[in-house]
Write an enzyme that holds these catalytic residues in place. Sequence first.
Site, PDB file in Angstrom:
ATOM      1  N   CYS A 252       9.341  -0.618 -10.525  1.00  0.00           N
ATOM      2  CA  CYS A 252       9.799   0.274  -9.285  1.00  0.00           C
ATOM      3  C   CYS A 252       9.335  -0.270  -7.960  1.00  0.00           C
ATOM      4  CB  CYS A 252       9.256   1.764  -9.627  1.00  0.00           C
ATOM      5  SG  CYS A 252       7.696   1.564 -10.006  1.00  0.00           S
ATOM      6  N   ARG A 257       6.135   4.593 -11.255  1.00  0.00           N
ATOM      7  CA  ARG A 257       7.375   5.229 -11.831  1.00  0.00           C
ATOM      8  C   ARG A 257       7.659   4.470 -13.066  1.00  0.00           C
ATOM      9  NH1 ARG A 257      10.806   5.933  -6.600  1.00  0.00           N
ATOM     10  NH2 ARG A 257       9.555   4.175  -6.022  1.00  0.00           N
TER      11      ARG A 257
END
Lengths: 305, 145
Positions: A252, A257
């Site tokens: 990410c 994330r």
Amino acid sequence: MPYPAEQNEKFAAYAHPERLVSTGWLAQAIESGATKDGSLVIVESDEDVLLYETGHIPGAVKIDWHTDLNDEVTRDYVDGAAFAKLAGSKGIGRDTTVVIYGDKSNWWAAYALWVFTLFGHEDVRLLDGGRDKWVAEGRSLTTEETDVTAVDYPVVERNDAPIRAFKEDVLAHLGRPLIDVRSPEEYSGARTHMPAYPEEGALRGGHIPTAASIPWAKAAAEDSTYRSRQELENLYLGEAGLKPGDDVIAYCRIGERSSHTWFALKYLLGFDTVRNYDGSWTEWGNAVRVPIVKGSERGSVPAAR
Amino acid sequence: MSTTALPASLAEIVDDFQALEERERLQLLLEFSRSLPELPERLSDHPELLEQVVECQSPLFLTVEVDGDVVRLYFKAPQEAPTTRGFAGVLHEGLDGLSPAEILAVPDDMPEQLGLTRAITPLRMRGMTAMLGRIKRQLAAASAG
């Protein structure tokens, strides 16, 4: 002794159901005194460094992704000695069952779980739905300080290779599956950071050649829990085109994330080889002589030069 | 650290933070997050009157009103974002009621002086620096207009 795993229909469909617990299960475990005898430790790991202090699950301890898990000077995670000190000070022994939860659908909780896994901590689980679901269900929170009995945690050297990818690994991996979990705008290069988030200073916008775009939040339902096995298969086998047995790297912007996606691929769908590239776009977007693709197409691997 | 360049209200807050150990500074920031006043109705009913500070990790909206030589500051941040609320609380208590000139004279790196950078991390501190920047920009625009 590991605490018994939760049995329910939703979890049973996952490849490793023992990696998740529900809010109801956790409430019952607390009720039964599991957090008092040291067999189970609940860890809260949030984006907001003060959220835990405003009220946390009774008996939970706090681990901050930034100040506890990162080493200030090496641009790396803490080493075996520092992790042993941290875990021990939170009452976590090598055999302790650890349940991690946090804000924002468990981003940071999944990230903390991934770091625990770098140290080979055997029994570490996520609270499905995280802090949001616990709060939404009106379950109890407390500002009472958790009484912790420190224990000894052995010094275990981190084993990065199985679940962590470095830039060189990603370069060598090009041509095999990559999952980009950022927003479509970050993927195409229209922007280099999340909407409404601080700019971390990536100089180029775009994605790693051939990476499939599956924003992390697609793996989460409205109540912050993970989607069902079938829904996850539609997403990663269908939309992303992964095949069972694939060697996958997720990334990410800074690796948080993508920890959420890493968890889904590794434990819910059962891919054996899934690595999180924590250098992610902040490194790749700035790296010298490293190719990117702009726009919403996956693109192709550039010829070697 | 010298706080002579700061208005008295803000200098006092900086001194309070500086006098504490790092861990206790976080507790103080939490107290500021609790004391951040609610928006008055005329603003809470009109979110379009507030500007979002996009550099903050959590949604933070603010606006500045100038009445003669008195500046009023208004902030809105969710309860689930105590760090952001804490920054807003510090700026509210330290700057609300001052004159535009006094606020414009606050050094841009004032948030650094709270001694929170290590405990909060530089990334998170950027949100507060950005809030101060927006306040000063809105004031400069208001006085130019």
